[in-house]
Design a protein around this motif. Sequence first.
Motif, short mmCIF file in Angstrom:
data_model
loop_
_atom_site.label_atom_id
_atom_site.label_comp_id
_atom_site.label_asym_id
_atom_site.label_seq_id
_atom_site.Cartn_x
_atom_site.Cartn_y
_atom_site.Cartn_z
N LEU A 223 0.84 -1.20 0.00
CA LEU A 223 0.00 0.00 0.00
C LEU A 223 0.87 1.25 0.00
O LEU A 223 1.92 1.29 0.65
CB LEU A 223 -0.92 0.00 1.23
N GLU A 224 0.42 2.26 -0.71
CA GLU A 224 1.17 3.51 -0.80
C GLU A 224 0.93 4.35 0.44
O GLU A 224 -0.20 4.49 0.91
CB GLU A 224 0.73 4.29 -2.05
N VAL A 225 2.02 4.92 0.96
CA VAL A 225 1.96 5.82 2.10
C VAL A 225 2.33 7.21 1.61
O VAL A 225 3.32 7.38 0.90
CB VAL A 225 2.91 5.37 3.23
N LEU B 142 5.68 1.24 6.84
CA LEU B 142 5.45 0.20 5.85
C LEU B 142 4.00 -0.26 6.00
O LEU B 142 3.55 -0.52 7.12
CB LEU B 142 6.38 -0.99 6.09
N ALA B 143 3.29 -0.35 4.90
CA ALA B 143 1.88 -0.74 4.94
C ALA B 143 1.58 -1.73 3.84
O ALA B 143 2.08 -1.59 2.71
CB ALA B 143 0.98 0.49 4.82
N PHE B 144 0.76 -2.71 4.16
CA PHE B 144 0.31 -3.67 3.16
C PHE B 144 -0.99 -4.30 3.63
O PHE B 144 -1.39 -4.17 4.81
CB PHE B 144 1.36 -4.75 2.88
N ALA B 145 -1.64 -4.98 2.71
CA ALA B 145 -2.87 -5.70 3.04
C ALA B 145 -2.73 -7.14 2.58
O ALA B 145 -2.01 -7.44 1.63
CB ALA B 145 -4.08 -5.03 2.37
N ARG B 146 -3.47 -8.02 3.26
CA ARG B 146 -3.63 -9.40 2.82
C ARG B 146 -5.10 -9.60 2.47
O ARG B 146 -5.98 -9.14 3.23
CB ARG B 146 -3.22 -10.39 3.92
N ASP C 211 0.31 14.63 8.73
CA ASP C 211 -0.66 14.29 7.67
C ASP C 211 -0.39 12.94 7.01
O ASP C 211 -0.96 12.64 5.96
CB ASP C 211 -0.63 15.39 6.60
N THR C 212 0.45 12.13 7.61
CA THR C 212 0.81 10.85 7.00
C THR C 212 -0.41 9.93 6.93
O THR C 212 -1.13 9.76 7.92
CB THR C 212 1.94 10.17 7.80
N ARG C 213 -0.62 9.33 5.77
CA ARG C 213 -1.79 8.48 5.60
C ARG C 213 -1.49 7.37 4.61
O ARG C 213 -0.57 7.45 3.80
CB ARG C 213 -3.00 9.30 5.15
N VAL C 214 -2.30 6.33 4.69
CA VAL C 214 -2.18 5.16 3.83
C VAL C 214 -3.32 5.18 2.83
O VAL C 214 -4.49 5.33 3.22
CB VAL C 214 -2.21 3.86 4.66
N LEU C 215 -3.00 5.03 1.56
CA LEU C 215 -4.03 4.98 0.52
C LEU C 215 -4.57 3.54 0.45
O LEU C 215 -3.80 2.58 0.29
CB LEU C 215 -3.46 5.39 -0.83
N LEU C 216 -5.89 3.41 0.59
CA LEU C 216 -6.51 2.10 0.73
C LEU C 216 -7.23 1.67 -0.54
O LEU C 216 -7.83 2.50 -1.23
CB LEU C 216 -7.51 2.11 1.88
N PRO C 217 -7.22 0.37 -0.84
CA PRO C 217 -8.10 -0.15 -1.89
C PRO C 217 -9.54 -0.23 -1.33
O PRO C 217 -9.79 0.16 -0.19
CB PRO C 217 -7.53 -1.54 -2.14
N GLU C 218 -10.43 -0.70 -2.12
CA GLU C 218 -11.80 -0.84 -1.65
C GLU C 218 -11.87 -1.99 -0.65
O GLU C 218 -11.64 -3.15 -0.99
CB GLU C 218 -12.74 -1.11 -2.82
#
Length: 917
Positions: A824-826, A835-839, A873-880
């Motif tokens: 995931l983009e930060v 570091l960000a990711f999804a399963r 303002d740090t944030r993680v861009l999320l998928p649906e």
Amino acid sequence: MSGPRATLRLQFHSDFTLDDAVPLVDYFADLGISHLYASPLLTARPGSRHGYDVIDPTRINPELGGEDALRRLVAALRKRGMGLILDIVSNHMAVGGAGNPWWLDVLEWGRRSPYAAFFDIQWNSPDPLLAGQLLVPFLRSDYGEVLQAGEIPLRFDAQAGVFYASHHEHRFPIGPPSYDELLRASNHPALRELAAQFAALAEEGGYRRAAELKARLSRLAVQPAVRTAIEALLAAYDARQPEGFARLHALFEQQFYRLASWRTAADDINWRRFFDINELGGLRVERPRVFEATHAKIFQLFEEGLIDGLRIDHIDGLADPRGYCRRLRRRLERLGRGRYWPIYVEKILGQGEELHGDWLVDGTTGYEFMNQVSLLQHDPDGEGPLRVLWHSLGGRPGEFLEEVRQARRLVLTGTLAGDFESAAQALLQVARGDLMTRDITFGQIRRALLELIVHFPVYRTYIGACGRPAQDEPFFRQALEGARASLDEADWPLLAHLDRWLGGKPWRRLPPGPRRKAHRYACVRFQQVTAPAAAKAVEDTAFYRSGVLLSRNDVGFDSQCFAAPPEDFHAACLRRRERFPDSLLASATHDHKRGEDSRARLAVLSERAVWYGERLQRWLLLAQPLRRSHGDDPAPLPVDELMLYQTLLGSWPPDLAPDDEAGMRAYAGRLRQWQEKALREAKLNSAWSAPNAPYEAACRAFLDDLLENPVGARLREEIAAAAAAIAPAGALNSLAQTLLRMTVPGVPDLYQGNEFWDFSLVDPDNRRPVDFAARRQALAQGREPAELIGHWRDGRVKQALVARTLALRARCPALFAAGDYLPLEVVGEQRARLLAFARRHAGQWALVLAPRLASDLLDEAGRPAIEPARWTDTRVLLPEIPALRGVLSGETVPRGKSELLVGEALATFPVGLFYGA
């Protein structure tokens, strides 16, 4: 039973047996472990603390409780739906001593022993002193000296009816045909009559008849007169007397072995060892008979349903790792009748190297994950200053690769010289077998081969009948280029020959016969020397010489690389999911150089290089009264003193006050063990083969003053304060490392006791007893992770993180075993610090947030938690995604949210795990 979901490694020995593990099974199950992962259980040398020195592969070690205890443990595991993975040693056995019957049979009968083919012995040695004999380098000093001192006495075992010699713990059987000489010299007629029958054993079939004659001799020895005669016979071989010296030496000369000083092994050894350890002899497991004999008990345990997977130790020591693994897989498939059992290999991967996909294994034991997460947690901006600091103060190279190459030359011309010469001799035979290359000299081969191995970037290649696999080709090319840069032009043509001989040209194209055999043998010898050369040079030498930052010096690490960006970590996870989704993920092992949380804490110095350098300069001044003189130099020398300071910073217990006398005494005892090993492994100012007692004593006195005596109080307090200053950031790194290990593709592996903080040092410190009672009590309390952050120093917060995450894995096994991995983009001001990711799998989602390089974001409260406002303002861009709830905290993520403010997501716990479906 399903495959491993989470494993836990236990080190078994006489003080922690299989039965000792039984009452802990419920705790392990409650923690979330699916499979225990046991150290070797086959019968090892008495008193072994690790089990890798097997002397009898046909039995479960009685010191661990034997097979009955194993059955009790497995029964307890089955009640909780758990399995058992077993570590096995295919490459070697313990030799020497008096406990390995196969080895003793080889000493007794030489090549006539049915076990002679089990060990990797070169019976046709070019050394005239080893004509058909096995070098036995177990004497404390030179043969003649030890013999004359009467330290290899001839003895008689009346119960077994055998003669043998002994030296300390070692037993050297006398070959039965030699009994003829012994018994003929007796004054008892029954013994003289038996002598001729023993002489006949030298003929064909004598091996089978020997047992009967030994039994007759044993029965005779019951008679007092016979026993008296045998005692007189033994007295005649007393080497402390001139006549006895001559007789005993003559008797030894007739044996199938040559007794020698332990120092001769490096140069004259004619059998393969495990690295440079004389007490571990290499096995020819590539031979079907050896494979079956050494694995029979393992296969029985599988067939009876007692074990559920294997971990193969030191796979690179085998002649043919691919062939071995494939044979093992086929054997397990036949035993399993449709059931699948995982196989993991202990394999250290170099930079850019991947495990070969055609081995039919499930992955490695996870060293590469240790390296990947370590690289993620090091700040690249600290590399330059720390290298300059180390070189300027320590006087050693700032480039790790330079240390490695120096160390490779040292071991190839020192402790592994015999192995190197064996490979060179094998290549000489290849050259002599071809009319076009027969004029190539041994000296040319040695020079070119040495430089090739010195520049080898990986442990080994995997040459087969079809030549080098394409996957290995870049590494061989790299070694050739490095060797070319080091050699004189006159030797460059040799590199082209080595390229061809060592797998560049498949040996299967050669007609069957001596030439094909010579090519194959040379390839095996070459590959079985590059692996130990790498291990001894890197793990057991350069890691103790280079102290740029010790958190980058550990087993499986590419220490030339200092840091790597999140993109590299994501790429590694995606590649693992694609190729080896069930590979183990480790961050601590029984072989690590320092504990996983020590490394995480030391990594903080990469973010605070200037701060560290300033303190280091001050400590060097404060330490002046503590140093001793050693000749013209101070003791410790700068390289050893600087490594000590880093070791203290990384391992200082969070709850240890510098004025706690009892605590400091215990801590100092652990550091003394580390210091002795570090000095000797470095081989700069001391060594295992030649300990520098005065220098070691001076270094030990420095350590004692620093940690326990008033003269070191000021320095001790400053080091303790510095360790405390970086400890919160180190703990945050540890929590992130723990979360990543349990959520990225792969199977998380926990080392015994490391659900609490692990500030251990190299073995034996990392194999100390574990206080499982405290761990059980903490887990039973069921405290919230966020609540435990305020008490982070006791380690319970790490355990809570482990338990919560593994509980989620147990509820959603497919999500982590087969789910997609989505980087995931930060974005925002602190984007580089997360570091960000999804399963994702079948409608289930997990979101993972792991801070990195976050030392500057921590406040002065001394907790491993970042205030929400510091994320700005740090944030993680999320998928649906569906609605997610926090597994470690009370925060939630609403359904359909397109971005997530990190400060809000990590408001109550410093790392984030969210789940939804």
